[in-house]
Design a protein around this motif. Structure first.
Motif, short mmCIF file in Angstrom:
data_model
loop_
_atom_site.label_atom_id
_atom_site.label_comp_id
_atom_site.label_asym_id
_atom_site.label_seq_id
_atom_site.Cartn_x
_atom_site.Cartn_y
_atom_site.Cartn_z
N UNK A 51 45.77 46.21 21.65
CA UNK A 51 47.05 45.73 22.17
C UNK A 51 47.60 46.61 23.27
N UNK A 52 47.18 46.37 24.50
CA UNK A 52 47.71 47.07 25.67
C UNK A 52 47.68 48.58 25.47
N UNK A 63 42.87 53.07 29.79
CA UNK A 63 43.61 51.91 29.31
C UNK A 63 42.67 50.75 29.06
N UNK A 64 43.12 49.81 28.23
CA UNK A 64 42.36 48.60 27.96
C UNK A 64 43.08 47.77 26.91
N UNK A 65 42.57 46.57 26.66
CA UNK A 65 43.11 45.76 25.57
C UNK A 65 42.71 46.36 24.24
N UNK A 80 33.96 57.11 24.08
CA UNK A 80 35.19 56.33 24.14
C UNK A 80 34.84 55.04 24.87
N UNK A 81 35.20 53.90 24.28
CA UNK A 81 34.86 52.60 24.83
C UNK A 81 36.15 51.80 25.02
N UNK A 87 39.82 46.99 32.14
CA UNK A 87 39.95 48.32 31.54
C UNK A 87 39.97 49.32 32.70
N UNK A 88 40.58 50.49 32.48
CA UNK A 88 40.84 51.42 33.58
C UNK A 88 40.68 52.85 33.10
#
Length: 168
Positions: A51-52, A63-65, A80-81, A87-88
């Motif tokens: 979630x964000x 960052x990513x979903x 880390x995935x 994704x950033x």
């Protein structure tokens, strides 16, 4: 059994302690995590944020979903995935160097190898230099980029584009 907070620190702290990945102040900076949900499995050595998700420490941001942090049997961060539509990851390796920014539908940071994979609609920017394609691999210590139009996890064929700025 480690309390969850201690485990969380063990999982995240190594993101900024690798010398090629971070400025010296990054390792002592507080870790800030924002997400809608956390699923922590101490036995499996995973922390899954959904979630964000926004993880920051010093000049590093991921960052990513969805972001999954994995540790090995020794309790050290191994991978880390981050996944999402975009994704950033960003890091400023040194105050005198430009920020390195990367995007992809999947970003995999391999800690021991100090290597970042940007998969599907991949993009990497460092200063004025840019790389775009289906799959980009960036070796942090050597500052080496490898790019492919196709690869596992890449939808279709995404040709490689590169823009390099002339030396000043």
């Amino acid at each position: 059994m480690k309390p969850p907070f201690a485990l969380l620190l063990c999982l995240l702290l190594p993101l900024a302690t690798a010398p090629a990945l971070a400025q010296q102040g990054d390792a002592s900076a507080p870790i800030e995590v924002e997400a809608d949900r956390l699923d922590l499995d101490d036995r499996a050595g995973t922390a899954v944020y959904t979630g964000d998700v926004d993880i920051r420490q010093g000049s590093m941001q991921l960052t990513g979903n969805r972001v999954e942090i994995r540790r090995n049997a020794a309790g050290e961060l191994s991978r880390a995935i981050a996944t999402g539509e975009r994704a950033y990851i960003e890091q400023q390796p040194d105050p005198a160097e430009p920020v390195v920014r990367g995007w992809g539908r999947t970003i995999i940071y391999h800690v021991a190898e100090r290597r970042v994979e940007l998969i599907d609609r991949a993009e990497l920017h460092q200063g004025g230099d840019t790389f775009d394609g289906g799959y980009l691999e960036y070796f942090l210590d050597r500052r080496v980029v490898q790019a492919r139009a196709e690869g596992e996890g890449v939808e279709g064929r995404q040709r490689i584009r590169m823009t390099l700025q002339p030396e000043q």
